[in-house]
Design an enzyme around this catalytic site. Structure first.
Site, PDB file in Angstrom:
ATOM      1  CB  SER A   4      -0.939   0.010   1.320  1.00 10.97           C
ATOM      2  OG  SER A   4      -0.339  -0.285   2.448  1.00 10.97           O
TER       3      SER A   4
ATOM      4  CG  PHE B 104       3.002  23.398   8.640  1.00  8.32           C
ATOM      5  CD1 PHE B 104       2.412  24.148   7.725  1.00  8.32           C
ATOM      6  CD2 PHE B 104       3.355  22.000   8.567  1.00  8.32           C
ATOM      7  CE1 PHE B 104       2.370  23.389   6.291  1.00  8.32           C
ATOM      8  CE2 PHE B 104       3.064  21.301   6.908  1.00  8.32           C
ATOM      9  CZ  PHE B 104       2.303  22.006   6.247  1.00  8.32           C
TER      10      PHE B 104
ATOM     11  CB  VAL C 167       9.252  17.805   8.528  1.00  6.76           C
ATOM     12  CG1 VAL C 167      10.572  17.475   9.462  1.00  6.76           C
ATOM     13  CG2 VAL C 167       9.583  19.488   8.056  1.00  6.76           C
TER      14      VAL C 167
ATOM     15  CB  ALA D  29       3.075  -4.359   8.407  1.00 10.24           C
TER      16      ALA D  29
ATOM     17  CE1 TYR E 197       1.440   5.274  13.338  1.00 13.44           C
ATOM     18  CE2 TYR E 197       2.075   6.911  15.263  1.00 13.44           C
ATOM     19  CZ  TYR E 197       2.302   5.826  14.071  1.00 13.44           C
ATOM     20  OH  TYR E 197       3.374   5.338  13.795  1.00 13.44           O
TER      21      TYR E 197
HETATM   22  C1  UD2 Z   1       6.031  12.244  14.071  1.00 14.30           C
HETATM   23  C2  UD2 Z   1       5.687  11.149  13.187  1.00 14.30           C
HETATM   24  C3  UD2 Z   1       4.444  10.422  13.398  1.00 14.30           C
HETATM   25  C4  UD2 Z   1       4.167  10.135  14.822  1.00 14.30           C
HETATM   26  C5  UD2 Z   1       4.561  11.628  15.733  1.00 14.30           C
HETATM   27  C6  UD2 Z   1       4.422  11.385  17.073  1.00 14.30           C
HETATM   28  C7  UD2 Z   1       7.198  11.180  11.059  1.00 14.30           C
HETATM   29  C8  UD2 Z   1       7.056  11.494   9.675  1.00 14.30           C
HETATM   30  N1  UD2 Z   1       5.802  11.362  11.860  1.00 14.30           N
HETATM   31  O1  UD2 Z   1       5.301  13.282  13.466  1.00 14.30           O
HETATM   32  O2  UD2 Z   1       4.432   9.117  13.026  1.00 14.30           O
HETATM   33  O3  UD2 Z   1       4.990   9.228  15.458  1.00 14.30           O
HETATM   34  O4  UD2 Z   1       6.014  12.074  15.286  1.00 14.30           O
HETATM   35  O5  UD2 Z   1       4.681  12.620  17.835  1.00 14.30           O
HETATM   36  O6  UD2 Z   1       8.129  10.746  11.657  1.00 14.30           O
HETATM   37  N2  UD2 Z   1       6.502  20.573   9.132  1.00 14.30           N
HETATM   38  C9  UD2 Z   1       6.818  21.878   8.530  1.00 14.30           C
HETATM   39  N3  UD2 Z   1       6.532  21.731   7.193  1.00 14.30           N
HETATM   40  C10 UD2 Z   1       6.369  20.879   6.320  1.00 14.30           C
HETATM   41  C11 UD2 Z   1       6.166  19.419   7.068  1.00 14.30           C
HETATM   42  C12 UD2 Z   1       6.357  19.515   8.369  1.00 14.30           C
HETATM   43  O7  UD2 Z   1       6.896  22.883   9.166  1.00 14.30           O
HETATM   44  O8  UD2 Z   1       6.265  20.800   5.157  1.00 14.30           O
HETATM   45  C13 UD2 Z   1       6.745  20.538  10.593  1.00 14.30           C
HETATM   46  C14 UD2 Z   1       5.658  19.920  11.429  1.00 14.30           C
HETATM   47  O9  UD2 Z   1       4.575  20.902  11.570  1.00 14.30           O
HETATM   48  C15 UD2 Z   1       6.158  19.499  12.694  1.00 14.30           C
HETATM   49  C16 UD2 Z   1       7.693  18.963  12.215  1.00 14.30           C
HETATM   50  O10 UD2 Z   1       7.731  19.655  10.866  1.00 14.30           O
HETATM   51  O11 UD2 Z   1       6.571  20.430  13.480  1.00 14.30           O
HETATM   52  C17 UD2 Z   1       7.712  17.548  12.213  1.00 14.30           C
HETATM   53  O12 UD2 Z   1       6.621  16.958  11.397  1.00 14.30           O
HETATM   54  P1  UD2 Z   1       6.687  15.598  10.713  1.00 14.30           P
HETATM   55  O13 UD2 Z   1       5.257  15.287  10.075  1.00 14.30           O
HETATM   56  O14 UD2 Z   1       7.946  15.279  10.083  1.00 14.30           O
HETATM   57  O15 UD2 Z   1       6.674  14.522  12.141  1.00 14.30           O
HETATM   58  P2  UD2 Z   1       5.567  14.825  13.576  1.00 14.30           P
HETATM   59  O16 UD2 Z   1       6.674  15.165  14.468  1.00 14.30           O
HETATM   60  O17 UD2 Z   1       4.629  15.806  13.298  1.00 14.30           O
END
Ligand code: UD2
Length: 328
Positions: A40, A225, A208, A97, A164
């Site tokens: 997937s 963000f 990110v 998975a 989750y």
């Molecule tokens: C991570 C995990 C998620 C969960 C979570 C638990 C990843 C990809 N996701 O989410 O599965 O375990 O932790 O707390 O590892 N951001 C920006 N611009 C962008 C994308 C993201 O500023 O284009 C910021 C986002 O707002 C956040 C940070 O980057 O503050 C990290 O974002 P993320 O989506 O990589 O991971 P997170 O910590 O939300």
């Protein structure tokens, strides 16, 4: 049944980002590997270097990998039967998975329950019934929810803020009782923000670093963000899989939940600037509305991983970013 001295390890989600790096390291350590993946989000290209080199794929000189297309949450007994008939019993399982999006889980809690908690129970039932020695499970920093003490200690009370996180935590409880009641050794690894080559940047909820690296490599604008003062503990996939494989092949850390992070944090603002610097500085940075429900800080306490697994993350962010940008 043929006998082999090579450990037979099943990796669920083995065609994915962390899964395929896990497969690479297991094969490098001499294991025979069976991947179970529903494709997937996983990709065959992530495993292309091994070219299905097992009996059930294309025959190779040194059979190492079989790839089975299966949704783990529907059960794994039937899919694994021909493999174990040929090679003998599965010795160890790495269960990666999952439905990986926190946001998706909030909109679809019952799907998340089936895939994430149900998938873990399917794996544990198989392990109990067939005498698997060890199950290593990909848990997440999402089990903690909003915590106030940093770095985050594994023994803090967990109050997940999403299906989750709740289903990852429920899975950890299941691991605990399968060990206590059924004698299957189990270890839960709580991943922090994992990054590296093969992480797919195409969804808005992708990691990110994968998004920023992809955009910066093309000279495009990066979007932060909120104010960018939120911090994360970014751990390189090459380090993460050393923890995964160490836990899977070792016999310690039974019934343990262990953080896998670096113990250092960086703000998203600093991260964006670093990525722009590393890629030659042509991308601009803009700010957008903060994500709702976003946690402000996340950084792992790492002593337990050192004590129980002898694991310490070693890759410096700049080196990990360079490898990510290069791809591998
Ligand atoms: C991570 C995990 C998620 C969960 C979570 C638990 C990843 C990809 N996701 O989410 O599965 O375990 O932790 O707390 O590892 N951001 C920006 N611009 C962008 C994308 C993201 O500023 O284009 C910021 C986002 O707002 C956040 C940070 O980057 O503050 C990290 O974002 P993320 O989506 O990589 O991971 P997170 O910590 O939300």
């Amino acid at each position: 049944m043929t006998s082999s001295s090579r450990p037979l390890v099943a990796v669920t989600g083995g065609a994915g980002f962390i899964g395929s790096h896990t497969v690479d390291l297991l094969i490098a350590r001499g294991c025979r590997v069976v991947v179970l993946d529903d494709f997937s989000t996983g990709k065959r290209a992530n495993l292309a270097r091994w070219a299905d080199s097992g009996r059930f794929g294309l025959a190779g000189a040194e059979p190492s990998l079989d790839v089975l297309t299966v949704d783990v949450s529907h059960g794994v007994f039937a899919a694994l039967a021909p493999v174990t008939a040929a090679y003998g019993a599965i010795e160890r399982i790495v269960h990666l998975a999952a439905q990986v999006s926190v946001v998706h889980s909030i909109a679809n809690p019952l799907t998340d329950l089936r895939v994430n908690y149900g998938g873990t129970l399917q794996v544990l039932e198989y392990a109990r019934a067939t005498g698997v020695k060890k199950v290593v499970f990909a848990s997440s920093a999402a089990v903690y929810g909003d915590v106030t003490a940093f770095p985050v200690d594994e023994d803090v009370a967990c109050h997940p803020l999403s299906p989750y996180g709740a289903h990852k935590l429920a899975s950890e409880h299941a691991l605990h009782y399968y060990s206590a009641v059924h004698g299957v050794q189990t270890t839960a690894l709580r991943f922090f923000n994992v990054y590296g080559p093969r992480q797919d940047p195409s969804s808005p909820y992708s990691g990110v670093i994968s998004i920023f690296a992809d955009r910066a490599a093309g000279g495009r604008e990066l979007t932060i963000f909120g104010d960018g003062e939120q911090s994360r503990d970014f751990v390189y996939v090459g380090d993460v899989v050393r923890a995964v494989v160490g836990a899977a092949l070792g016999d310690g850390a039974d019934r343990a939940s262990i953080n896998v992070g670096t113990g250092t944090e960086i703000t998203v603002k600093e991260l964006a600037q670093t990525i722009v610097d590393v890629t030659g500085g042509t991308s601009t940075i803009r700010h957008a509305e903060a994500r709702p429900g976003e946690i402000l800080r996340s950084v792992a306490r790492v002593e337990r991983a050192e004590r129980l697994l002898g694991f310490r993350a070693e890759t410096r962010l700049r080196d990990g970013l360079a490898a990510t940008l290069q791809g591998a």
